[in-house]
Design an enzyme around this catalytic site. Sequence first.
Site, PDB file in Angstrom:
ATOM      1  N   HIS A   1      -3.521 -24.502   2.668  1.00  0.00           N
ATOM      2  CA  HIS A   1      -4.662 -23.679   2.247  1.00  0.00           C
ATOM      3  C   HIS A   1      -4.820 -23.826   0.739  1.00  0.00           C
ATOM      4  O   HIS A   1      -3.995 -23.318  -0.026  1.00  0.00           O
ATOM      5  CB  HIS A   1      -4.366 -22.217   2.635  1.00  0.00           C
ATOM      6  CG  HIS A   1      -5.415 -21.235   2.244  1.00  0.00           C
ATOM      7  ND1 HIS A   1      -5.204 -19.876   2.299  1.00  0.00           N
ATOM      8  CD2 HIS A   1      -6.688 -21.394   1.812  1.00  0.00           C
ATOM      9  CE1 HIS A   1      -6.293 -19.235   1.915  1.00  0.00           C
ATOM     10  NE2 HIS A   1      -7.211 -20.134   1.599  1.00  0.00           N
TER      11      HIS A   1
ATOM     12  N   SER B   1       3.814 -11.507   5.044  1.00  0.00           N
ATOM     13  CA  SER B   1       4.787 -10.401   4.998  1.00  0.00           C
ATOM     14  C   SER B   1       5.169  -9.912   6.384  1.00  0.00           C
ATOM     15  O   SER B   1       6.323  -9.546   6.616  1.00  0.00           O
ATOM     16  CB  SER B   1       4.246  -9.260   4.137  1.00  0.00           C
ATOM     17  OG  SER B   1       2.861  -9.185   4.178  1.00  0.00           O
TER      18      SER B   1
ATOM     19  N   HIS C   1       1.964 -22.247   7.383  1.00  0.00           N
ATOM     20  CA  HIS C   1       0.828 -22.095   6.457  1.00  0.00           C
ATOM     21  C   HIS C   1       1.340 -22.136   5.015  1.00  0.00           C
ATOM     22  O   HIS C   1       2.245 -21.389   4.648  1.00  0.00           O
ATOM     23  CB  HIS C   1       0.136 -20.767   6.759  1.00  0.00           C
ATOM     24  CG  HIS C   1      -1.106 -20.511   5.969  1.00  0.00           C
ATOM     25  ND1 HIS C   1      -2.341 -21.003   6.334  1.00  0.00           N
ATOM     26  CD2 HIS C   1      -1.316 -19.786   4.849  1.00  0.00           C
ATOM     27  CE1 HIS C   1      -3.257 -20.598   5.473  1.00  0.00           C
ATOM     28  NE2 HIS C   1      -2.668 -19.856   4.549  1.00  0.00           N
TER      29      HIS C   1
ATOM     30  N   ASP D   1      -6.663 -15.016   7.798  1.00  0.00           N
ATOM     31  CA  ASP D   1      -5.642 -15.041   6.751  1.00  0.00           C
ATOM     32  C   ASP D   1      -5.730 -13.777   5.898  1.00  0.00           C
ATOM     33  O   ASP D   1      -6.710 -13.573   5.189  1.00  0.00           O
ATOM     34  CB  ASP D   1      -5.845 -16.297   5.895  1.00  0.00           C
ATOM     35  CG  ASP D   1      -4.688 -16.537   4.937  1.00  0.00           C
ATOM     36  OD1 ASP D   1      -3.711 -15.772   4.968  1.00  0.00           O
ATOM     37  OD2 ASP D   1      -4.783 -17.509   4.156  1.00  0.00           O
TER      38      ASP D   1
ATOM     39  N   SER E   1       3.037 -17.671   6.723  1.00  0.00           N
ATOM     40  CA  SER E   1       2.715 -18.131   5.371  1.00  0.00           C
ATOM     41  C   SER E   1       3.970 -18.069   4.518  1.00  0.00           C
ATOM     42  O   SER E   1       4.550 -16.997   4.319  1.00  0.00           O
ATOM     43  CB  SER E   1       1.642 -17.243   4.744  1.00  0.00           C
ATOM     44  OG  SER E   1       1.650 -17.445   3.343  1.00  0.00           O
TER      45      SER E   1
ATOM     46  N   MET F   1      -2.102 -22.268  -4.935  1.00  0.00           N
ATOM     47  CA  MET F   1      -2.926 -21.461  -5.855  1.00  0.00           C
ATOM     48  C   MET F   1      -2.839 -22.025  -7.265  1.00  0.00           C
ATOM     49  O   MET F   1      -1.761 -22.450  -7.692  1.00  0.00           O
ATOM     50  CB  MET F   1      -2.436 -20.014  -5.870  1.00  0.00           C
ATOM     51  CG  MET F   1      -2.412 -19.358  -4.503  1.00  0.00           C
ATOM     52  SD  MET F   1      -1.996 -17.615  -4.660  1.00  0.00           S
ATOM     53  CE  MET F   1      -1.892 -17.164  -2.915  1.00  0.00           C
TER      54      MET F   1
ATOM     55  N   ASP G   1       0.360 -21.994   1.045  1.00  0.00           N
ATOM     56  CA  ASP G   1      -0.677 -21.464   0.146  1.00  0.00           C
ATOM     57  C   ASP G   1      -0.566 -22.082  -1.242  1.00  0.00           C
ATOM     58  O   ASP G   1       0.383 -21.808  -1.979  1.00  0.00           O
ATOM     59  CB  ASP G   1      -0.531 -19.945   0.039  1.00  0.00           C
ATOM     60  CG  ASP G   1      -1.051 -19.229   1.274  1.00  0.00           C
ATOM     61  OD1 ASP G   1      -2.202 -19.492   1.658  1.00  0.00           O
ATOM     62  OD2 ASP G   1      -0.309 -18.408   1.849  1.00  0.00           O
TER      63      ASP G   1
ATOM     64  N   GLY H   1      -3.266  -9.862   5.733  1.00  0.00           N
ATOM     65  CA  GLY H   1      -3.046  -8.548   6.343  1.00  0.00           C
ATOM     66  C   GLY H   1      -2.924  -8.555   7.851  1.00  0.00           C
ATOM     67  O   GLY H   1      -3.121  -7.526   8.495  1.00  0.00           O
TER      68      GLY H   1
ATOM     69  N   MET I   1     -11.002 -15.179   5.497  1.00  0.00           N
ATOM     70  CA  MET I   1     -10.084 -14.387   4.678  1.00  0.00           C
ATOM     71  C   MET I   1     -10.312 -12.906   4.966  1.00  0.00           C
ATOM     72  O   MET I   1     -11.449 -12.420   4.865  1.00  0.00           O
ATOM     73  CB  MET I   1     -10.310 -14.650   3.186  1.00  0.00           C
ATOM     74  CG  MET I   1     -10.002 -16.067   2.712  1.00  0.00           C
ATOM     75  SD  MET I   1      -8.333 -16.656   3.039  1.00  0.00           S
ATOM     76  CE  MET I   1      -7.334 -15.415   2.218  1.00  0.00           C
TER      77      MET I   1
ATOM     78  N   MET J   1      -6.293 -22.910  -2.543  1.00  0.00           N
ATOM     79  CA  MET J   1      -7.025 -21.909  -3.334  1.00  0.00           C
ATOM     80  C   MET J   1      -7.095 -22.439  -4.752  1.00  0.00           C
ATOM     81  O   MET J   1      -6.481 -21.897  -5.683  1.00  0.00           O
ATOM     82  CB  MET J   1      -6.306 -20.555  -3.228  1.00  0.00           C
ATOM     83  CG  MET J   1      -6.499 -19.917  -1.850  1.00  0.00           C
ATOM     84  SD  MET J   1      -5.303 -18.622  -1.488  1.00  0.00           S
ATOM     85  CE  MET J   1      -3.953 -19.640  -0.906  1.00  0.00           C
TER      86      MET J   1
ATOM     87  N   GLY K   1      -5.100 -14.655  -3.188  1.00  0.00           N
ATOM     88  CA  GLY K   1      -4.320 -14.651  -4.411  1.00  0.00           C
ATOM     89  C   GLY K   1      -2.932 -14.063  -4.226  1.00  0.00           C
ATOM     90  O   GLY K   1      -1.997 -14.485  -4.906  1.00  0.00           O
ATOM     91  N   PHE K   2      -2.797 -13.136  -3.301  1.00  0.00           N
ATOM     92  CA  PHE K   2      -1.519 -12.440  -3.157  1.00  0.00           C
ATOM     93  C   PHE K   2      -1.244 -12.124  -1.694  1.00  0.00           C
ATOM     94  O   PHE K   2      -2.184 -11.875  -0.926  1.00  0.00           O
ATOM     95  CB  PHE K   2      -1.526 -11.141  -3.970  1.00  0.00           C
ATOM     96  CG  PHE K   2      -1.818 -11.367  -5.426  1.00  0.00           C
ATOM     97  CD1 PHE K   2      -0.804 -11.764  -6.291  1.00  0.00           C
ATOM     98  CD2 PHE K   2      -3.111 -11.245  -5.912  1.00  0.00           C
ATOM     99  CE1 PHE K   2      -1.080 -12.023  -7.633  1.00  0.00           C
ATOM    100  CE2 PHE K   2      -3.396 -11.497  -7.250  1.00  0.00           C
ATOM    101  CZ  PHE K   2      -2.382 -11.885  -8.114  1.00  0.00           C
ATOM    102  N   GLY K   3       0.036 -12.097  -1.339  1.00  0.00           N
ATOM    103  CA  GLY K   3       0.436 -11.616  -0.023  1.00  0.00           C
ATOM    104  C   GLY K   3       0.528 -10.100  -0.030  1.00  0.00           C
ATOM    105  O   GLY K   3       0.449  -9.456  -1.083  1.00  0.00           O
ATOM    106  N   GLY K   4       0.667  -9.542   1.148  1.00  0.00           N
ATOM    107  CA  GLY K   4       0.952  -8.120   1.262  1.00  0.00           C
ATOM    108  C   GLY K   4      -0.207  -7.183   0.969  1.00  0.00           C
ATOM    109  O   GLY K   4       0.005  -5.998   0.718  1.00  0.00           O
TER     110      GLY K   4
END
Length: 229
Positions: free
Chosen positions: A70, A199, A37, A176, A12, A41, A39, A178, A141, A72, A146-149
């Site tokens: 993707h 990440s 990927h 998608d 991503s 948003m 993202d 973690g 999901m 969002m 909304g956020f990586g990591g």
Amino acid sequence: MTFDRAIKIAPSILAADFANFGAECAAAEAQGADWIHVDVMDGHFVPNITFGPATCAAIRPHIKGVMDVHLMISPVDAYIDAFAQAGADVLTAHIEAGPHIHRTLQAIRAAGCKAGVALNPGTPASAVEDLMDMVDLVCVMTVNPGFGGQKFIDMTAKIKALRSMIGDRPVHIEIDGGVDPATAPLVAQAGADVLVAGSAVFKGGSVQNPAPYGDNIRAIRAAAEGVWT
Ligand code: DX5
Ligand code: ZN
């Protein structure tokens, strides 16, 4: 795009250098990424803003393989043609993004893309039961989008339910959020084949020093494939 259930690693670019997407995509592919990927948003469906179709179009020539977009965003339908024109191979919309996911999926296929439906952690597998013949991919999901990591949320039961719902249809299960070498075996064993990782792929490397991307991709792939050996 041909269909198979082999493990595919989809870095991503949310975790890449935003000032250097083209080179980041090329570096990830050169280091073994199967899909890229992307993202999108909107600051409305999710509490963060990334970029839109113009950026996707700019990235496209730097990706040799599959561009997996993707969305969002809410609403979705008015933007489908723009993302298709931008060169998306897979266009995934969230079932939670509006009341008419069926129409959205029809429009995605009509625009010439593979159609994906994404489920937030709070949405059950049963929500997509009547969509199985309209989708090419179901995205589970394993974080709130909304956020990586973010920390992985275990959705193993949902993945298994979807795998059995899909049967022998040519539908990918994508995970998608973690995903890393510790969580990849759980989702692969449950039936997932496309593993998105932000990440866990981009950490430790850069366009100037891309070798860590390759190490990270191989570690996730080996962990996922290891469950079958
Ligand atoms: C989250 C995005 C993910 C994100 C994953 O809303 O959809 O694709 O980039 O990032 P990691 O792999 O860091 O959880
Ligand atoms: Zn994503």
